[in-house]
Write a protein that holds these residues in place. Structure first.
Motif, PDB file in Angstrom:
ATOM      1  N   ALA A  85      51.727  45.550 -34.045  1.00 19.53           N
ATOM      2  CA  ALA A  85      52.484  46.036 -35.215  1.00 19.53           C
ATOM      3  C   ALA A  85      53.794  45.279 -35.414  1.00 19.53           C
ATOM      4  O   ALA A  85      54.833  45.874 -35.658  1.00 19.53           O
ATOM      5  CB  ALA A  85      52.735  47.546 -35.103  1.00 19.53           C
ATOM      6  N   LEU A  86      53.741  43.954 -35.318  1.00 24.29           N
ATOM      7  CA  LEU A  86      54.935  43.153 -35.610  1.00 24.29           C
ATOM      8  C   LEU A  86      55.072  43.042 -37.126  1.00 24.29           C
ATOM      9  O   LEU A  86      54.073  42.984 -37.829  1.00 24.29           O
ATOM     10  CB  LEU A  86      54.799  41.763 -34.994  1.00 24.29           C
ATOM     11  CG  LEU A  86      54.613  41.745 -33.478  1.00 24.29           C
ATOM     12  CD1 LEU A  86      54.405  40.328 -32.989  1.00 24.29           C
ATOM     13  CD2 LEU A  86      55.803  42.375 -32.788  1.00 24.29           C
ATOM     14  N   TYR A  87      56.318  43.012 -37.610  1.00 23.90           N
ATOM     15  CA  TYR A  87      56.528  42.862 -39.054  1.00 23.90           C
ATOM     16  C   TYR A  87      56.220  41.414 -39.428  1.00 23.90           C
ATOM     17  O   TYR A  87      56.922  40.498 -38.983  1.00 23.90           O
ATOM     18  CB  TYR A  87      57.964  43.243 -39.409  1.00 23.90           C
ATOM     19  CG  TYR A  87      58.366  44.600 -38.864  1.00 23.90           C
ATOM     20  CD1 TYR A  87      57.666  45.743 -39.239  1.00 23.90           C
ATOM     21  CD2 TYR A  87      59.395  44.730 -37.954  1.00 23.90           C
ATOM     22  CE1 TYR A  87      57.994  46.987 -38.728  1.00 23.90           C
ATOM     23  CE2 TYR A  87      59.743  45.976 -37.437  1.00 23.90           C
ATOM     24  CZ  TYR A  87      59.029  47.098 -37.830  1.00 23.90           C
ATOM     25  OH  TYR A  87      59.360  48.308 -37.312  1.00 23.90           O
ATOM     26  N   PRO A  88      55.161  41.201 -40.230  1.00 23.48           N
ATOM     27  CA  PRO A  88      54.652  39.841 -40.412  1.00 23.48           C
ATOM     28  C   PRO A  88      55.600  38.893 -41.128  1.00 23.48           C
ATOM     29  O   PRO A  88      55.543  37.691 -40.916  1.00 23.48           O
ATOM     30  CB  PRO A  88      53.362  40.038 -41.223  1.00 23.48           C
ATOM     31  CG  PRO A  88      53.422  41.410 -41.763  1.00 23.48           C
ATOM     32  CD  PRO A  88      54.346  42.202 -40.908  1.00 23.48           C
ATOM     33  N   HIS A  89      56.500  39.431 -41.989  1.00 25.62           N
ATOM     34  CA  HIS A  89      57.363  38.532 -42.762  1.00 25.62           C
ATOM     35  C   HIS A  89      58.650  38.218 -42.030  1.00 25.62           C
ATOM     36  O   HIS A  89      59.455  37.441 -42.518  1.00 25.62           O
ATOM     37  CB  HIS A  89      57.657  39.161 -44.118  1.00 25.62           C
ATOM     38  CG  HIS A  89      58.410  40.452 -43.990  1.00 25.62           C
ATOM     39  ND1 HIS A  89      57.795  41.597 -43.514  1.00 25.62           N
ATOM     40  CD2 HIS A  89      59.691  40.776 -44.227  1.00 25.62           C
ATOM     41  CE1 HIS A  89      58.698  42.567 -43.483  1.00 25.62           C
ATOM     42  NE2 HIS A  89      59.849  42.101 -43.907  1.00 25.62           N
ATOM     43  N   MET A  90      58.865  38.858 -40.853  1.00 22.08           N
ATOM     44  CA  MET A  90      60.100  38.594 -40.126  1.00 22.08           C
ATOM     45  C   MET A  90      59.813  37.625 -38.979  1.00 22.08           C
ATOM     46  O   MET A  90      58.722  37.607 -38.431  1.00 22.08           O
ATOM     47  CB  MET A  90      60.646  39.892 -39.521  1.00 22.08           C
ATOM     48  CG  MET A  90      61.030  40.943 -40.528  1.00 22.08           C
ATOM     49  SD  MET A  90      61.748  42.363 -39.648  1.00 22.08           S
ATOM     50  CE  MET A  90      61.687  43.603 -40.924  1.00 22.08           C
ATOM     51  N   TYR A  98      65.189  44.257 -35.206  1.00 23.68           N
ATOM     52  CA  TYR A  98      65.042  45.287 -36.248  1.00 23.68           C
ATOM     53  C   TYR A  98      65.505  46.693 -35.818  1.00 23.68           C
ATOM     54  O   TYR A  98      66.276  47.325 -36.531  1.00 23.68           O
ATOM     55  CB  TYR A  98      63.609  45.318 -36.768  1.00 23.68           C
ATOM     56  CG  TYR A  98      63.433  46.207 -37.970  1.00 23.68           C
ATOM     57  CD1 TYR A  98      63.935  45.829 -39.204  1.00 23.68           C
ATOM     58  CD2 TYR A  98      62.781  47.431 -37.868  1.00 23.68           C
ATOM     59  CE1 TYR A  98      63.795  46.656 -40.308  1.00 23.68           C
ATOM     60  CE2 TYR A  98      62.639  48.266 -38.970  1.00 23.68           C
ATOM     61  CZ  TYR A  98      63.153  47.865 -40.181  1.00 23.68           C
ATOM     62  OH  TYR A  98      63.019  48.681 -41.271  1.00 23.68           O
TER      63      TYR A  98
ATOM     64  N   ASN B 200      50.018  51.211 -38.611  1.00 23.04           N
ATOM     65  CA  ASN B 200      50.844  50.942 -37.432  1.00 23.04           C
ATOM     66  C   ASN B 200      52.216  50.381 -37.782  1.00 23.04           C
ATOM     67  O   ASN B 200      53.186  50.629 -37.079  1.00 23.04           O
ATOM     68  CB  ASN B 200      50.160  49.899 -36.545  1.00 23.04           C
ATOM     69  CG  ASN B 200      49.209  50.558 -35.578  1.00 23.04           C
ATOM     70  OD1 ASN B 200      49.310  51.757 -35.352  1.00 23.04           O
ATOM     71  ND2 ASN B 200      48.320  49.791 -35.018  1.00 23.04           N
ATOM     72  N   LEU B 201      52.281  49.580 -38.866  1.00 26.66           N
ATOM     73  CA  LEU B 201      53.562  48.987 -39.243  1.00 26.66           C
ATOM     74  C   LEU B 201      54.549  50.072 -39.647  1.00 26.66           C
ATOM     75  O   LEU B 201      55.726  50.022 -39.292  1.00 26.66           O
ATOM     76  CB  LEU B 201      53.378  48.011 -40.408  1.00 26.66           C
ATOM     77  CG  LEU B 201      52.729  46.672 -40.065  1.00 26.66           C
ATOM     78  CD1 LEU B 201      52.643  45.811 -41.308  1.00 26.66           C
ATOM     79  CD2 LEU B 201      53.532  45.961 -38.995  1.00 26.66           C
ATOM     80  N   ALA B 204      55.542  51.896 -36.439  1.00 24.23           N
ATOM     81  CA  ALA B 204      56.510  51.113 -35.674  1.00 24.23           C
ATOM     82  C   ALA B 204      57.887  51.221 -36.324  1.00 24.23           C
ATOM     83  O   ALA B 204      58.894  51.403 -35.650  1.00 24.23           O
ATOM     84  CB  ALA B 204      56.067  49.658 -35.597  1.00 24.23           C
ATOM     85  N   ASP B 208      61.311  52.629 -34.882  1.00 23.12           N
ATOM     86  CA  ASP B 208      62.500  51.774 -34.872  1.00 23.12           C
ATOM     87  C   ASP B 208      63.655  52.395 -35.646  1.00 23.12           C
ATOM     88  O   ASP B 208      64.730  51.801 -35.729  1.00 23.12           O
ATOM     89  CB  ASP B 208      62.174  50.387 -35.452  1.00 23.12           C
ATOM     90  CG  ASP B 208      61.350  49.560 -34.492  1.00 23.12           C
ATOM     91  OD1 ASP B 208      61.302  49.915 -33.298  1.00 23.12           O
ATOM     92  OD2 ASP B 208      60.739  48.564 -34.918  1.00 23.12           O
ATOM     93  N   ASP B 218      61.299  47.165 -46.131  1.00 21.70           N
ATOM     94  CA  ASP B 218      61.018  46.305 -44.984  1.00 21.70           C
ATOM     95  C   ASP B 218      59.533  46.181 -44.650  1.00 21.70           C
ATOM     96  O   ASP B 218      59.123  45.258 -43.952  1.00 21.70           O
ATOM     97  CB  ASP B 218      61.762  46.824 -43.741  1.00 21.70           C
ATOM     98  CG  ASP B 218      63.270  46.719 -43.913  1.00 21.70           C
ATOM     99  OD1 ASP B 218      63.700  45.865 -44.695  1.00 21.70           O
ATOM    100  OD2 ASP B 218      64.001  47.498 -43.276  1.00 21.70           O
ATOM    101  N   PRO B 222      57.499  43.562 -48.679  1.00 19.65           N
ATOM    102  CA  PRO B 222      57.076  42.244 -48.183  1.00 19.65           C
ATOM    103  C   PRO B 222      55.556  42.076 -48.165  1.00 19.65           C
ATOM    104  O   PRO B 222      55.042  40.983 -48.404  1.00 19.65           O
ATOM    105  CB  PRO B 222      57.631  42.208 -46.749  1.00 19.65           C
ATOM    106  CG  PRO B 222      58.719  43.203 -46.718  1.00 19.65           C
ATOM    107  CD  PRO B 222      58.351  44.260 -47.706  1.00 19.65           C
ATOM    108  N   GLN B 223      54.847  43.182 -47.929  1.00 18.74           N
ATOM    109  CA  GLN B 223      53.385  43.095 -47.901  1.00 18.74           C
ATOM    110  C   GLN B 223      52.816  42.943 -49.308  1.00 18.74           C
ATOM    111  O   GLN B 223      51.735  42.407 -49.494  1.00 18.74           O
ATOM    112  CB  GLN B 223      52.797  44.348 -47.255  1.00 18.74           C
ATOM    113  CG  GLN B 223      53.163  44.512 -45.795  1.00 18.74           C
ATOM    114  CD  GLN B 223      52.178  43.837 -44.873  1.00 18.74           C
ATOM    115  OE1 GLN B 223      50.976  43.896 -45.078  1.00 18.74           O
ATOM    116  NE2 GLN B 223      52.670  43.166 -43.866  1.00 18.74           N
TER     117      GLN B 223
END
Lengths: 369, 304
Positions: A85-90, A98, B200-201, B204, B208, B218, B222-223
C-alpha cells in the motif's frame, strides 16, 4: 508500556461471526504471530487492533487504554500491508515522510527522520524513486520504513512477506527478527505460514473458526499442541492422528497394542475411544518384529530426509520422517513402531483436547531413554 | 574429440515466420480498405476541394490556389467562429468535469440507491440528441417554456426571458445542455477508475493520520489524474467538433453568436453553396484539433 489486550471481543459481519469471544494479553515488546488458515479471524483481529474494523462487542486496549473509539491515526500504531500500500505517485522519501507530514512535523525534522529510517533499511539510494521502479523486496522495506519512521507503540504486520519469493522471504524473516530486537517494540504479525510464525514469534496465537486454539511459545505449540486442530496444523508434514482405543496401559490400533504410560496423561483419560497423535519423526519403519503392519505408498526424498507416506490395512495414512538414504519401494510391507516419547493422546471428538499431562518434553524424552 | 552441431546461420525470417506475417496482412486488409474509403479518401478530398472555388449543387468550379485559405485567415469569420468554439468547448467541458467527478464520487459511496442511480445517470448520454434538444427547446421557450414559468413562480424574474434568442443567454443555454448531455461519460469513466483504487491505500492513509479531505487530495486525486487527462483530451476533441446539438438548439444564432466551426463549415457548404471555402475551413478546423490529437496520442503512449 505498550501491552495490547483483547477482552471478550466479538466480531460479526451480519449473520457471520468472524470472531467469538477473543481474549488475548500481549506483553510490551513482545513479537506475537497470529497464525491460522484463511478465514480463521486472524486478519479481522489485526484490523480491529488497527481501527479499520470495529468490534461488535468487547474492549481492545493498547498500553492500558481502551482504543475502541480512537481513529486509526490516533492509536499510535503503524501497519505494514501485504500489498505494501505505498502511495504510487509519491517518491520513496515522500512515502516514508507522509505519516510525519500528517502529524504536522516540519520539513527539516521529517527529512532527518526519513534519513534515519532509510539508513536503517538501506534505502538511501532509492529515496527519489517511485514505488513502481522498485523490486518487491525494496517496496517491502519502504513499507517498513513508513511504519517505523513515526516510532509507533505497536507495529502491525499483515502477511508482509507473502508477496516475496522464497529466498527473499527467508532473508526478510531474519531482517524482521533483527529489527524487532533493535527496536524492542510490540509487534503483532498475521501470517498463514507456520514457518514464519515458528521462527520469528515469541508467542503464537493459533486461530481457527474464529476462536483461539492455543496461545503459547513456538516450542509449546509444536511439542504440546492443545488440541487436534493445532496438532494437525503445525508441522510439515503435520502430526499423525490415529483413531483407536485406550485399554489399560495400551493404545489399541487394528489389534496392535501400543504401550503408553498411563501416568503421563490426565485423569480424564479413561478406557475407550481416543486419538493418538504422533509426529512423523517418532514413527519408526522396520522390516520385521512387533508393531503396526503398513504398506509404503510414497517415499519423497528431499535431500536431507525422506518423507514416507504409509497406508494401514484399514486405509488410514501415516507419515514418517526418516533419514535421506533410506531405500523404500512403493508397495513394500513394513512394520511401524512409535517412540513412546512422542505419543500424544487426544479426546476422540472432532477437535479433541490433548490429554497429556504437561510435563516438559525434554523430561519425557529422558525418561524414555 | 567431439564436434558440436550448430544450426547454420540464417538470414531473415524463417518460412514459418513469413507465413505468419502473410496471414497477418490478410487479416488486417479489410480494415485497411474500409479505413481508406471512409477516412483517408474524404480527408484527401477535402484538402483537394479546398484549393478550388466550387459551387455545391454542381460540384464544379475552378482552381483558385490558396485563395480560400487567404479568405479564411483574413476574413474574420473563421476567427470569430474559432473563438465561439473555444468558449463553448471550455465552458461545457469544465461543467462536465466538475459535475462528472462530483457525481462519480457520490455514486462511489455505499448508498442504497447506487445501482439505480448508476443506470439513471447514463440516461442523457444515451438519449437521442434530437429528442433531448426538442425537450430542452420546449423548456427554454420564451412564450410557454417551463423554465421561465418556474423562475417567474419563485420570483427570480418578473418578465419571461428570451433564452435561446439573445446573448449571452444562448451561449449559457447551449453550454448547459452540452454539459447535461455529456457529463455521464465523465461519471462512468471516473467511477470505473475509482473502483480500481486499492482499498489498502485508503487504510494506510487512515493509519498514517490522513482525514477525509487529505485522503481525497493524497490518494483519490493522484489516482484519477491519468484518467482525467484522457477524458479531458477526448471530450475536448468531441466538444470542439460538436454539431447536432448546437445546430438543433440554436442553429448558430442569434445571428452567429453560437456558430461554432462545425456550423460555419455546414453553412458555407450547404447554405452558401461554397464547397471549396467550406473545405478550407474544415482543414483549418482539423489543424486545430490536431493539437489535441497529438497530445492525446502522446498521453496514451506514455500510459502504455
Amino acid at each position: 508500556m505498550a501491552n495490547v489486550s483483547f477482552t471478550n471481543v466479538r466480531k460479526s459481519f451480519g449473520d457471520f461471526t468472524a470472531l467469538e469471544s477473543l481474549d488475548l494479553e500481549i506483553h510490551d515488546g513482545e513479537f506475537v504471530a497470529l497464525l491460522g488458515p484463511s478465514g480463521c479471524g486472524k486478519s479481522t483481529t489485526l484490523r480491529m487492533l488497527a481501527g479499520l474494523e470495529f468490534p461488535t462487542s468487547g474492549d481492545i486496549s493498547i498500553g492500558g487504554r481502551v482504543v475502541n473509539d480512537l481513529a486509526p491515526g490516533k492509536r499510535d500504531i503503524a501497519m505494514v500491508f501485504q500489498s505494501y500500500a505505498l502511495y504510487p505517485h509519491m517518491t520513496v522519501g515522500e512515502n516514508i515522510a507522509y505519516p510525519l507530514k500528517k502529524r504536522g512535523l516540519k520539513k527539516p525534522e521529517r527529512d532527518e527522520a526519513v534519513r534515519r529510517a532509510a539508513e536503517l533499511l538501506q534505502l538511501e539510494p532509492l529515496l527519489n524513486r517511485k514505488p513502481k521502479q522498485l523490486s518487491g523486496g525494496q517496496q517491502q522495506r519502504v513499507a517498513l520504513g513508513r511504519a517505523l519512521v513515526r516510532e509507533p507503540r505497536v507495529f502491525l504486520l499483515d502477511e508482509p512477506l507473502s508477496n516475496l519469493d522464497a529466498k527473499l522471504r527467508s532473508y526478510m524473516r531474519a531482517e524482521l527478527i533483527e529489527l524487532h530486537r533493535r527496536l524492542g517494540k510490540t509487534m503483532v504479525y498475521v501470517t498463514h505460514d507456520q514457518l514464519e510464525a515458528m521462527t520469528m514469534a515469541d508467542r503464537i496465537v493459533v486461530m481457527h473458526g474464529g476462536r483461539v486454539q492455543q496461545f503459547d511459545t513456538p516450542d509449546a505449540v509444536y511439542n504440546r499442541p492443545a488440541n487436534r486442530f493445532v496438532a494437525g496444523f503445525i508441522g510439515t508434514p503435520p502430526m499423525n492422528q490415529i483413531e483407536g482405543t485406550v485399554q489399560g496401559a495400551t493404545f489399541v490400533v487394528n489389534s496392535h497394542r501400543q504401550p503408553i504410560k498411563r501416568e503421563a496423561f490426565a485423569a480424564s483419560l479413561v478406557d475407550g475411544p481416543a486419538v493418538m497423535g504422533v509426529r512423523p519423526e517418532f514413527v519408526g519403519i522396520h522390516d520385521s518384529g512387533d508393531g503396526l503392519p503398513a504398506t509404503v505408498r510414497l517415499a519423497e526424498n528431499t535431500g536431507h530426509e525422506t518423507i514416507v507416506t504409509l497406508e494401514l490395512p484399514d486405509g488410514a495414512r501415516i507419515m514418517s520422517r526418516v533419514e535421506a538414504g533410506r531405500k523404500l519401494s512403493v508397495g513394500q510391507p513394513v512394520i511401524l513402531r512409535f517412540d513412546p516419547a512422542g505419543i500424544h493422546l487426544f479426546e476422540a471428538t472432532e477437535n479433541g483436547a490433548r490429554l497429556n499431562l504437561d510435563i516438559p518434553v525434554a523430561a519425557t524424552l529422558s525418561q524414555s531413554a | 574429440m567431439t564436434t558440436i552441431a550448430t544450426d547454420p546461420p540464417r538470414n531473415g525470417p524463417s518460412p514459418l515466420e513469413r507465413s505468419y506475417s502473410r496471414l497477418g496482412m490478410l487479416l488486417i486488409a479489410p480494415t485497411i480498405v474500409v479505413f481508406s474509403a471512409v477516412i483517408v479518401y474524404p480527408l484527401l478530398a477535402a484538402i483537394y476541394l479546398s484549393v478550388f472555388s466550387i459551387y455545391t449543387p454542381t460540384l464544379e468550379g475552378e482552381f483558385v490556389g490558396a485563395d480560400n485559405y487567404i479568405e479564411m485567415l483574413t476574413g474574420g469569420v473563421f476567427w470569430s467562429s474559432l473563438l465561439t468554439t473555444l468558449i463553448w468547448t471550455v465552458g461545457t467541458l469544465s461543467l462536465q468535469i466538475v459535475f462528472g467527478v462530483g457525481l462519480a464520487l457520490l455514486l462511489h459511496q455505499n448508498i442504497w440507491f447506487r445501482s439505480l442511480a448508476r443506470s439513471l445517470v447514463l440516461f442523457p448520454y444515451f438519449l437521442s440528441t434530437v429528442v433531448a434538444v426538442l425537450v430542452w427547446r420546449w423548456l427554454f421557450n420564451d412564450l410557454y417554456g417551463a423554465l421561465n414559468h418556474g423562475l417567474m413562480q419563485v420570483g427570480i424574474i418578473d418578465m419571461p426571458l428570451d433564452w435561446l434568442g439573445s446573448m449571452p443567454n444562448a451561449m449559457i443555454g447551449v453550454i448547459l445542455v452540452g454539459a447535461w448531455k455529456y457529463f455521464p461519460f465523465v461519471v462512468i469513466a471516473v467511477l470505473a477508475r475509482l473502483q480500481t483504487i486499492p482499498e489498502n491505500l485508503y487504510e494506510a492513509a487512515r493509519i498514517d493520520g490522513a482525514g477525509p479531505i487529505a485522503r481525497f487530495w493524497d490518494v483519490t486525486l493522484p489516482q484519477l489524474r491519468s484518467v482525467l487527462t484522457v477524458i479531458i483530451l477526448l471530450r475536448a476533441i468531441w466538444d470542439f467538433k460538436e454539431f447536432d446539438l448546437l445546430y438543433l438548439l440554436t442553429g448558430g444564432g442569434p445571428v452567429t453568436s453560437t456558430q461554432t466551426l462545425s456550423l460555419l463549415v455546414y453553412q458555407e457548404a450547404f447554405s452558401l453553396n461554397r464547397m471549396g471555402q467550406a473545405a478550407a475551413y474544415s482543414v483549418g478546423m482539423m489543424l486545430v484539433m490536431l493539437v489535441f490529437m497529438i497530445l492525446y496520442i502522446r498521453r496514451t503512449k506514455e500510459e502504455s
